[in-house]
Design a protein around this motif. Structure first.
Motif, PDB file in Angstrom:
ATOM      1  N   THR A  79       9.005  10.168  -2.660  1.00  0.00           N
ATOM      2  CA  THR A  79       8.727  11.313  -3.519  1.00  0.00           C
ATOM      3  C   THR A  79       9.966  11.693  -4.323  1.00  0.00           C
ATOM      4  O   THR A  79      11.086  11.372  -3.953  1.00  0.00           O
ATOM      5  CB  THR A  79       8.275  12.547  -2.704  1.00  0.00           C
ATOM      6  OG1 THR A  79       9.318  12.890  -1.799  1.00  0.00           O
ATOM      7  CG2 THR A  79       6.989  12.287  -1.955  1.00  0.00           C
ATOM      8  N   GLU A  80       9.708  12.375  -5.406  1.00  0.00           N
ATOM      9  CA  GLU A  80      10.755  12.981  -6.231  1.00  0.00           C
ATOM     10  C   GLU A  80      10.326  14.433  -6.405  1.00  0.00           C
ATOM     11  O   GLU A  80       9.433  14.733  -7.189  1.00  0.00           O
ATOM     12  CB  GLU A  80      10.848  12.266  -7.574  1.00  0.00           C
ATOM     13  CG  GLU A  80      12.009  12.719  -8.428  1.00  0.00           C
ATOM     14  CD  GLU A  80      12.124  11.866  -9.683  1.00  0.00           C
ATOM     15  OE1 GLU A  80      11.559  12.294 -10.712  1.00  0.00           O
ATOM     16  OE2 GLU A  80      12.738  10.794  -9.607  1.00  0.00           O
ATOM     17  N   GLY A  81      10.944  15.311  -5.633  1.00  0.00           N
ATOM     18  CA  GLY A  81      10.483  16.693  -5.597  1.00  0.00           C
ATOM     19  C   GLY A  81       9.119  16.736  -4.933  1.00  0.00           C
ATOM     20  O   GLY A  81       8.924  16.233  -3.837  1.00  0.00           O
TER      21      GLY A  81
ATOM     22  N   TYR B 180       0.830  -1.207   0.000  1.00  0.00           N
ATOM     23  CA  TYR B 180       0.000   0.000   0.000  1.00  0.00           C
ATOM     24  C   TYR B 180       0.865   1.258   0.000  1.00  0.00           C
ATOM     25  O   TYR B 180       0.561   2.228  -0.694  1.00  0.00           O
ATOM     26  CB  TYR B 180      -0.961   0.019   1.209  1.00  0.00           C
ATOM     27  CG  TYR B 180      -2.338  -0.474   0.866  1.00  0.00           C
ATOM     28  CD1 TYR B 180      -3.327   0.394   0.441  1.00  0.00           C
ATOM     29  CD2 TYR B 180      -2.654  -1.826   0.960  1.00  0.00           C
ATOM     30  CE1 TYR B 180      -4.588  -0.061   0.115  1.00  0.00           C
ATOM     31  CE2 TYR B 180      -3.911  -2.291   0.648  1.00  0.00           C
ATOM     32  CZ  TYR B 180      -4.885  -1.399   0.227  1.00  0.00           C
ATOM     33  OH  TYR B 180      -6.139  -1.844  -0.100  1.00  0.00           O
ATOM     34  N   GLY B 181       1.936   1.247   0.761  1.00  0.00           N
ATOM     35  CA  GLY B 181       2.853   2.388   0.753  1.00  0.00           C
ATOM     36  C   GLY B 181       3.456   2.619  -0.621  1.00  0.00           C
ATOM     37  O   GLY B 181       3.554   3.756  -1.087  1.00  0.00           O
ATOM     38  N   GLU B 182       3.833   1.532  -1.289  1.00  0.00           N
ATOM     39  CA  GLU B 182       4.387   1.637  -2.644  1.00  0.00           C
ATOM     40  C   GLU B 182       3.322   2.124  -3.636  1.00  0.00           C
ATOM     41  O   GLU B 182       3.623   2.901  -4.536  1.00  0.00           O
ATOM     42  CB  GLU B 182       4.939   0.284  -3.101  1.00  0.00           C
ATOM     43  CG  GLU B 182       6.161  -0.165  -2.333  1.00  0.00           C
ATOM     44  CD  GLU B 182       7.378   0.664  -2.679  1.00  0.00           C
ATOM     45  OE1 GLU B 182       7.764   0.690  -3.855  1.00  0.00           O
ATOM     46  OE2 GLU B 182       7.940   1.283  -1.753  1.00  0.00           O
TER      47      GLU B 182
ATOM     48  N   SER C 289       4.363   6.548  -7.248  1.00  0.00           N
ATOM     49  CA  SER C 289       3.427   5.461  -7.008  1.00  0.00           C
ATOM     50  C   SER C 289       3.675   4.322  -7.989  1.00  0.00           C
ATOM     51  O   SER C 289       3.835   4.552  -9.186  1.00  0.00           O
ATOM     52  CB  SER C 289       1.996   5.966  -7.181  1.00  0.00           C
ATOM     53  OG  SER C 289       1.084   4.890  -7.207  1.00  0.00           O
ATOM     54  N   LYS C 290       3.660   3.090  -7.491  1.00  0.00           N
ATOM     55  CA  LYS C 290       3.776   1.927  -8.372  1.00  0.00           C
ATOM     56  C   LYS C 290       2.594   1.850  -9.336  1.00  0.00           C
ATOM     57  O   LYS C 290       2.697   1.220 -10.381  1.00  0.00           O
ATOM     58  CB  LYS C 290       3.855   0.637  -7.555  1.00  0.00           C
ATOM     59  CG  LYS C 290       5.237   0.285  -7.108  1.00  0.00           C
ATOM     60  CD  LYS C 290       5.299  -1.182  -6.734  1.00  0.00           C
ATOM     61  CE  LYS C 290       6.631  -1.587  -6.217  1.00  0.00           C
ATOM     62  NZ  LYS C 290       7.705  -1.516  -7.160  1.00  0.00           N
TER      63      LYS C 290
END
Length: 188
Positions: A135-137, A127-129, A142-143
């Motif tokens: 984050t990137e910036g 769920y976290g993935e 999200s997968k």
């Protein structure tokens, strides 16, 4: 390989963007028909949906000719729209996602782990993935951005559960303490 800051990387990005736009223009009618088939859109715009389809087709090499028609005919539009909405953080989409997919994700995790507590840990990690805790910036990673809509979302999620389980096993295996010399020799 070109890094993101090299001119080649920018050229490749622009080429992919042009190919995506070309795909959208050439297949506007079937894309519109797919969009109309989606009953619950969760705030996903038709343009965003079309861009995702175009990017998937270009990335998979199915942007041209008959393969593009077959690609579009096989898209699970409803599930792709749900994935896009969840990736965007739509709470109603996450509620539907939770209702429809959590049980099968837990069942897949239980089958792998053979332990209820570990299975729940794997599902929470997934769920976290999916939510995009990294984050990137300002953008969450999200997968769900990798779901192509070509197969069922449920099947794709079971594969994600499996991959996360394997990744976690690899990570924890590095930290296992070896007590017996024979065990050390076996691993060496």
């Amino acid at each position: 390989m070109a890094s993101a800051s090299t001119p080649e990387a920018g050229t490749l990005f622009n080429f992919a963007k042009m190919k995506t736009e070309d795909f959208i223009a050439r297949h506007a009618k079937p894309i519109a028909a797919l969009w109309k088939s989606v009953t619950q859109r969760y705030g996903v715009a038709e343009r965003e949906f079309a861009i995702r389809l175009g990017a998937i087709a270009v990335r998979s090499g199915e942007a041209d000719g008959n393969s593009a028609k077959e690609f579009l005919a096989g898209i699970k539009a409803e599930e792709l729209c749900l994935a896009i909405a969840c990736e965007n953080g739509d709470s109603a989409a996450w509620e539907k996602f939770e209702t429809e997919y959590r049980h099968s994700m837990q069942a897949a995790a239980r089958a792998l782990t053979k332990d209820e507590a570990e299975a729940e840990e794997v599902v929470q990690f997934v769920y976290g993935e999916l939510f995009g805790l990294r984050t990137e910036g300002e953008k969450r990673l999200s997968k769900l951005a990798h779901y192509s809509g070509r197969g069922s979302l449920g099947g794709w999620l079971r594969a994600v559960v499996y991959q996360c389980f394997i990744d976690r096993k690899r990570q924890t295996a590095r930290f296992e303490q070896i007590e017996e010399a024979s065990e050390f020799e076996r691993l060496a």
